[in-house]
Design a protein around this motif. Structure first.
Motif, PDB file in Angstrom:
ATOM      1  N   HIS A  93     -11.364 -71.812  48.190  1.00 20.17           N
ATOM      2  CA  HIS A  93     -12.603 -71.544  47.311  1.00 20.17           C
ATOM      3  C   HIS A  93     -13.982 -72.469  47.529  1.00 20.17           C
ATOM      4  CE1 HIS A  93     -13.643 -72.111  42.764  1.00 20.17           C
ATOM      5  NE2 HIS A  93     -14.561 -72.589  43.275  1.00 20.17           N
ATOM      6  N   ASP A 119      -9.065 -60.436  30.823  1.00 17.65           N
ATOM      7  CA  ASP A 119      -8.323 -59.907  31.714  1.00 17.65           C
ATOM      8  C   ASP A 119      -7.296 -59.060  31.008  1.00 17.65           C
ATOM      9  OD1 ASP A 119      -7.666 -60.036  34.738  1.00 17.65           O
ATOM     10  OD2 ASP A 119      -5.811 -60.679  33.915  1.00 17.65           O
ATOM     11  N   PHE A 121     -12.635 -55.645  40.800  1.00 18.54           N
ATOM     12  CA  PHE A 121     -12.819 -56.990  40.584  1.00 18.54           C
ATOM     13  C   PHE A 121     -12.821 -57.477  39.006  1.00 18.54           C
ATOM     14  CE2 PHE A 121     -15.753 -55.052  43.916  1.00 18.54           C
ATOM     15  CZ  PHE A 121     -15.064 -55.808  44.988  1.00 18.54           C
ATOM     16  N   ARG A 122     -11.664 -57.016  38.538  1.00 18.05           N
ATOM     17  CA  ARG A 122     -11.370 -57.399  37.187  1.00 18.05           C
ATOM     18  C   ARG A 122     -11.150 -58.966  37.006  1.00 18.05           C
ATOM     19  NH1 ARG A 122      -6.201 -57.296  34.386  1.00 18.05           N
ATOM     20  NH2 ARG A 122      -5.166 -56.483  36.194  1.00 18.05           N
ATOM     21  N   HIS A 123     -10.329 -59.527  37.698  1.00 22.91           N
ATOM     22  CA  HIS A 123     -10.107 -60.916  37.772  1.00 22.91           C
ATOM     23  C   HIS A 123     -11.414 -61.502  37.886  1.00 22.91           C
ATOM     24  CE1 HIS A 123      -6.205 -59.785  37.493  1.00 22.91           C
ATOM     25  NE2 HIS A 123      -5.951 -59.541  38.739  1.00 22.91           N
ATOM     26  N   ALA A 124     -12.295 -61.427  38.894  1.00 22.54           N
ATOM     27  CA  ALA A 124     -13.412 -61.824  39.242  1.00 22.54           C
ATOM     28  C   ALA A 124     -14.760 -61.868  38.174  1.00 22.54           C
ATOM     29  CB  ALA A 124     -14.163 -61.598  40.676  1.00 22.54           C
ATOM     30  N   THR A 125     -14.362 -60.823  37.464  1.00 22.79           N
ATOM     31  CA  THR A 125     -15.222 -60.371  36.252  1.00 22.79           C
ATOM     32  C   THR A 125     -14.679 -61.233  35.197  1.00 22.79           C
ATOM     33  OG1 THR A 125     -15.814 -58.133  37.054  1.00 22.79           O
ATOM     34  CG2 THR A 125     -16.172 -58.727  34.672  1.00 22.79           C
ATOM     35  N   ALA A 162     -16.005 -66.931  38.986  1.00 20.39           N
ATOM     36  CA  ALA A 162     -15.434 -65.795  39.485  1.00 20.39           C
ATOM     37  C   ALA A 162     -14.220 -66.092  40.559  1.00 20.39           C
ATOM     38  CB  ALA A 162     -16.464 -65.069  39.822  1.00 20.39           C
ATOM     39  N   ILE A 163     -14.642 -67.007  41.483  1.00 21.72           N
ATOM     40  CA  ILE A 163     -13.882 -67.218  42.686  1.00 21.72           C
ATOM     41  C   ILE A 163     -12.464 -67.821  42.159  1.00 21.72           C
ATOM     42  CG2 ILE A 163     -13.792 -68.755  44.613  1.00 21.72           C
ATOM     43  CD1 ILE A 163     -17.013 -68.736  44.883  1.00 21.72           C
ATOM     44  N   THR A 205     -10.400 -65.043  40.806  1.00 17.97           N
ATOM     45  CA  THR A 205      -9.708 -64.265  41.677  1.00 17.97           C
ATOM     46  C   THR A 205      -8.670 -64.918  42.529  1.00 17.97           C
ATOM     47  OG1 THR A 205     -11.922 -63.116  42.184  1.00 17.97           O
ATOM     48  CG2 THR A 205     -10.401 -62.823  43.970  1.00 17.97           C
ATOM     49  N   GLN A 265      -3.486 -65.213  42.217  1.00 15.28           N
ATOM     50  CA  GLN A 265      -2.733 -65.282  43.667  1.00 15.28           C
ATOM     51  C   GLN A 265      -1.740 -66.620  43.827  1.00 15.28           C
ATOM     52  OE1 GLN A 265      -2.457 -62.525  45.136  1.00 15.28           O
ATOM     53  NE2 GLN A 265      -3.978 -61.624  43.750  1.00 15.28           N
TER      54      GLN A 265
END
Length: 371
Positions: A100, A258, A267-271, A328-329, A332, A336
């Motif tokens: 990050h 989400d 890029f759903r999670h970033a959005t 956004a970072i 994402t 994970q």
């Protein structure tokens, strides 16, 4: 590996130098309660058959249990099972924090420098950006930003992982309810303030060329000498309220977005994270201005609030872009965390199983294979 397993394994391999008196003693394993007779503690999946080296892979699931001790291992009062410190979760948090920081800082450093100037002088984003560019000061705080962002991000993700483990257990943040997501965010924001405020303070001071610091070391020395060591925690109260509300609103918004967005959205999670950052900025920017005033020795009412809404919201849109990039970072990376922790646990379990079998094989060779 549980205590019963370790002792059982050790008692199965006899020494070649045993005396006749020791042979009269009962085996150590016979004096222990069988592992299967012990009541299992929450999250513990120990296997009593692991004395032959085959159950070691199953012991990795200890990481799903609740961990209350900060270091090493704790002895569960529920049944005598040793629950290991979740190094896999911590390793995932450390790797996430480093990733990050190195992704974020080159993007947000010039934005942050522009925002800091706008908050202090009340002038526009374009003017301050070009002024910093002319003075070659856009990336002046990048070294301290990188140095500070790595431990800051590690702290953030470690605390986040801790609350995710305490509140969600083994389930992923994507399966959490909005209430759980908000609780995790709010607690994370409040818990990290005392640790990260000195890092943020030094970074924000370095963003203003007007302070005249020659370097980060020079800034630390001058601040300690001229303002005292507690100066590094200026703005802590504002940061406490701001970070708690910002993280709570960001994670609730992230969870909502989400859930409603189709899985096939790129890029759903970033959005979702970026939208969470925008909402948090809308709700908390006056507190951000209070933080800026405290850290730069300004009077919040006389220098900012009394001059109208436009002055109070100076730097809002660049600030919102800054938070949206960072969120956004985080959006994402956070989804994970559990897969990364599971991958670390699997690799560790495989390495441990291989090492145990090698040790047992070596002991059997030394003793001539006599059982």
């Amino acid at each position: 590996m549980c205590l019963g397993e370790a002792l059982a394994l050790g008692s199965e391999v006899p020494s070649t130098t045993q005396s006749s008196s020791s042979e009269a003693l009962p085996p150590l394993s016979s004096t222990l309660r069988p592992l299967s007779s012990l009541p299992a503690s929450p999250g513990c999946t120990c296997n009593s058959s692991s004395s032959n080296g085959e159950g070691s892979g199953k012991s990795a699931s200890h990481s799903g249990g609740r961990v209350t001790a900060p270091l090493g291992r704790r002895l569960s009062s529920a049944g005598g099972c040793l629950t290991p410190f979740p190094w896999n979760e911590f390793s995932a948090a450390v790797l996430s924090g480093i990733a990050h920081a190195f992704i974020e800082q080159p993007i947000v450093t010039p934005i942050g420098a522009t925002i800091t100037q706008m908050q202090c002088n009340g002038r526009g984003a374009v003017y301050n950006f070009l002024d910093l560019l002319r003075r070659r000061a856009l990336y002046r705080s990048l070294p301290v930003g990188i140095v500070g962002a790595v431990p800051k991000a590690i702290i953030n993700y470690s605390i986040l992982c801790t609350y995710m483990q305490l509140i969600l257990g083994d389930i992923d943040i994507r399966q959490a309810s909005m209430t759980q997501a908000g609780l995790i965010g709010g607690l994370t924001g409040a818990s990290q303030v005392f640790l990260v405020t000195p890092i943020n303070f030094l970074k924000f001071r370095m963003m203003r060329p007007e302070w005249g610091y020659a370097s980060t070391i020079d800034a630390i020395r001058r601040i300690r000498r001229e303002e005292g060591i507690l100066a590094f925690w200026k703005g802590t109260q504002a940061c406490l309220f701001r970070d708690s509300l910002a993280m709570l609103s960001a994670w609730v918004t992230f969870k909502f977005c989400d859930d409603v967005m189709p899985p096939e959205v790129p890029f759903r999670h970033a959005t979702a994270g970026a939208l969470g950052g925008l909402v948090s900025s809308l709700l908390t920017y006056p507190l951000e201005m209070l933080r800026a005033a405290r850290m730069h020795n300004m009077h919040f009412w006389a220098d900012i609030a009394s001059k109208g809404l436009r002055r109070l919201l100076a730097g809002f849109w660049p600030g919102a872009v800054y938070i949206m990039c960072s969120s956004a970072i985080m959006g994402t990376i956070t989804v994970q965390l559990k897969p990364a922790a599971q991958a670390v646990a699997a690799a560790t379990a495989a390495a441990t199983a291989t090492n145990r079998k090698s040790v047992v094989s070596g002991q059997l060779v030394v003793t001539g294979g006599v059982r």
